[in-house]
Design a protein around this motif. Sequence first.
Motif, PDB file in Angstrom:
ATOM      1  N   PHE A  40      11.931   3.641  -5.811  1.00 47.76           N
ATOM      2  CA  PHE A  40      11.037   2.509  -5.547  1.00 47.76           C
ATOM      3  C   PHE A  40       9.692   3.096  -5.152  1.00 47.76           C
ATOM      4  O   PHE A  40       9.585   3.843  -4.172  1.00 47.76           O
ATOM      5  N   ILE A  41       8.623   2.763  -5.949  1.00 46.98           N
ATOM      6  CA  ILE A  41       7.275   3.291  -5.731  1.00 46.98           C
ATOM      7  C   ILE A  41       6.374   2.152  -5.272  1.00 46.98           C
ATOM      8  O   ILE A  41       6.353   1.073  -5.894  1.00 46.98           O
ATOM      9  N   ARG A  42       5.658   2.411  -4.182  1.00 46.63           N
ATOM     10  CA  ARG A  42       4.656   1.420  -3.745  1.00 46.63           C
ATOM     11  C   ARG A  42       3.401   2.189  -3.352  1.00 46.63           C
ATOM     12  O   ARG A  42       3.486   3.168  -2.583  1.00 46.63           O
ATOM     13  N   HIS A  43       2.289   1.735  -3.867  1.00 47.57           N
ATOM     14  CA  HIS A  43       1.004   2.390  -3.601  1.00 47.57           C
ATOM     15  C   HIS A  43       1.094   3.888  -3.903  1.00 47.57           C
ATOM     16  O   HIS A  43       0.629   4.742  -3.152  1.00 47.57           O
ATOM     17  N   SER A  70       3.678   9.997  -5.656  1.00 46.65           N
ATOM     18  CA  SER A  70       4.313  10.083  -6.979  1.00 46.65           C
ATOM     19  C   SER A  70       3.528  10.988  -7.916  1.00 46.65           C
ATOM     20  O   SER A  70       4.040  11.441  -8.937  1.00 46.65           O
ATOM     21  N   GLU A  71       2.268  11.306  -7.566  1.00 42.66           N
ATOM     22  CA  GLU A  71       1.485  12.216  -8.392  1.00 42.66           C
ATOM     23  C   GLU A  71       2.084  13.613  -8.405  1.00 42.66           C
ATOM     24  O   GLU A  71       1.995  14.349  -9.386  1.00 42.66           O
ATOM     25  N   ILE A 120       8.225  -4.913  -9.630  1.00 46.61           N
ATOM     26  CA  ILE A 120       9.067  -5.854  -8.873  1.00 46.61           C
ATOM     27  C   ILE A 120       8.514  -7.264  -9.034  1.00 46.61           C
ATOM     28  O   ILE A 120       9.262  -8.228  -9.232  1.00 46.61           O
ATOM     29  N   ASN A 121       7.193  -7.389  -9.010  1.00 44.88           N
ATOM     30  CA  ASN A 121       6.552  -8.708  -9.178  1.00 44.88           C
ATOM     31  C   ASN A 121       5.364  -8.509 -10.103  1.00 44.88           C
ATOM     32  O   ASN A 121       4.326  -7.986  -9.682  1.00 44.88           O
ATOM     33  N   GLY A 128       4.946  -3.087  -5.731  1.00 41.42           N
ATOM     34  CA  GLY A 128       5.576  -1.838  -6.135  1.00 41.42           C
ATOM     35  C   GLY A 128       6.374  -1.963  -7.426  1.00 41.42           C
ATOM     36  O   GLY A 128       6.397  -3.012  -8.079  1.00 41.42           O
ATOM     37  N   SER A 129       6.981  -0.865  -7.781  1.00 45.29           N
ATOM     38  CA  SER A 129       7.743  -0.820  -9.037  1.00 45.29           C
ATOM     39  C   SER A 129       9.025  -0.036  -8.835  1.00 45.29           C
ATOM     40  O   SER A 129       9.148   0.768  -7.918  1.00 45.29           O
ATOM     41  N   ILE A 130       9.973  -0.316  -9.703  1.00 45.15           N
ATOM     42  CA  ILE A 130      11.259   0.391  -9.720  1.00 45.15           C
ATOM     43  C   ILE A 130      11.294   1.245 -10.993  1.00 45.15           C
ATOM     44  O   ILE A 130      11.019   0.757 -12.092  1.00 45.15           O
TER      45      ILE A 130
END
Length: 758
Positions: A40-43, A70-71, A120-121, A128-130
């Motif tokens: 789960f990635i956010r910002h 995540s970079e 996610i939205n 964020g994203s999965i």
Amino acid sequence: MSFLPDALALEPRQSSTLALQRILREQQTLLDSAGVGIVFIRHRRVVRCNPRYAEIFQLHSPQAAVGHSSETLHPSREAFRALGRAAYPVLARGETYRTEWQMRRSNGCLFWTHLTGRLINPEDSSEGSIWIVDDIDEQKRSQAELHAALRENQVLFDNAMVGIVVLRDRVLVRCNHHFERILGYGPGELVGRSSRQWYLSESDWQAAGEHCYAPLALGREFEGQMTLRAKDGRAVVVEVRSRPLDPADLSQGTLWIVLDVSERLRVQAQLAQMHGALEQQVRDRTRELSETVADLHREIEQRKYDQERIHWMAHYDALTGLPNRVLLAERGQQAVRTARESGSPLAVMFLDLDNFKHVNDSLGHRVGDALLMEIAQRLRRTVRDRDTVARLSGDEFVLILPGANAQGAARVASKMQEAARAPVQLGHHELSVSPSMGIALFPEHGEDFESLIQAADTAMYRAKAEGRNNFRFFTPRMQEQSAQALQLTNALSRALERGQFALHYQPQVSAATGAISGVEALLRWRHPELGDISPADFIPVAEDSGQIVAIGEWVLDTALAQLQRWRQRGLSGFTMSVNLSAAQFRHPQLPELVAQLLERHGLAGDCLELELTENVAIGDPEAAARIMDQLHAHGVGLAIDDFGTGYSSLSQLKRFRICRLKIDRSFVRDLGQDRNDHALVSAIVRMAQALGMRTTAEGVETPQQLELLRGEGCTELQGFHISRPLPAEQVEPFLLRHQRGARLAPAPSQARPGKPSP
């Protein structure tokens, strides 16, 4: 750890606490047991991940990933941004983004993944994203190895040194160029043709079908020997190996490997049969990946086998099975290292078969190849197992003898001579060969293998020059002479165009009257740095390097031009003699060249006399006779130079149109002291008289020699007692003096007793 969004924990309870806890446990268990990484990635930072994700990126635990940018998962910032540019438009539409992407593990190693991402939205990307991460690095490597194997198989098919044929219903569907060359057909000529075309008869074709296709129909391989017919009708004996492309369906065709054994009686190995291309699709499923990896492992094993066969072909001579130049270099370098480290002796021997070219020229390359194979076996049997016998090229062999000193190397060379001396029976031919060998020792003659083999080669040429069928150890003097020969070769290549050559002329006079009967043109070379170079030094170099033909043409042209100038000044009644080397004489355009030069200078053929050595007709007397007849037809006279020192036979003198014999100076030198020389000169003169030939004595240096030769009936005289060789402008007064009636008494400045005429 929980992978559920924080918001879920805040939602109002819609069921009992126990039910919610059970659902959370089930979801967490699914995430923890997933075979792919989930994050789960956010910002742009990791908020949560499952254990598989931590395992893929080689993190100690899922908690260790939390908070990381995540970079850092990407090879570079540019790669990270490129993924964002590609994924964002898809994710913003609420769709799932999938791609194969290269990422970075925590230890810095790059690897390939299959990424699946979703917001996610989609309405609020800040939530964020999965991402689902599947490690496909091993799959990628396996694909690359498979493609490399397929490319290598195609190269093997195109360049294999055996014939490869695919037949369907006994009709050729595909074959490589080597099979076409075996039967003498051009590219594509056999495609679509029935195999009946390359059998000697219909019955042979039928028998081959019954013999071969019985095991093939059962799905088994066939191996055997057949006699095929080439395009020109000749029989070609081959060994074949065949198998069905699909053992369950013979109609799919058969694959044939064909090896020509009529030219090579022994073949050490055959190339492994090539397999058809494997099609694989290994992207999404673990099960598909494992099946593909198994297929790849089998293909890699086959490729390794093919590489082993290729390695053999790259390191061993296909004809004799001996190590070739590549393996020889490897073993030689290892032998030098071992000798240097252990302080043990080492010998390198260079061996060349004497007159092997005559075997190929007279009996053909098939007999020559068979002879080379027999000699190779004998050489191998003569030495120890730890010694190396390699075929360098043609009839040249190199031996590496670890632990052998000079005495040991000499014993081996003697054994080689003895082994080669025994006759070789090849069909109806009984052949005998002799080796010339050169030996170099480590470290006296070289500190590395390249120097040793060069020294041994130099010594071998010295053995050939000293009579063949023997061996010589390398000496520094040989190296000096070899370097001098190279220096002369390089200097000689530009001598003609730079005007460094000149002709000197030595008169020949009648023994009876003293009148000028001829002038011999003698080539001289003055190099600006090397000074005056003797013809005895540079003529052999010119013959070996092939420059003698151009130099000889210049000599002929220059000598005839000078003769014409003398004629214009009233000097006539004598011939111009020019020496020809064996290479010049064998040139097919020689008669035509001589005729053109005579016409160019306005001279008749009878004013020119060509001097040949006795050995010029050895090897092909028929061709020599034809050339002599053509020259004689132009009126040109032919003389045998240095008679008595070569290999003339009475039958050749009778057959060839020779007008004069020149008695070698070695017989004239001791004419007054050695009765044998006197007898030989007398015999030569009598024989020439009987055959209607003139005789010229070379090297006449004393009045006593002159009188003895005159008394024996010698026709002409030549030597320092008459005149030394002089430039044209200096010899002209001598010609004028003798044309006015001067006789054989030489001027004091011209006589140089004891020095032979050059």
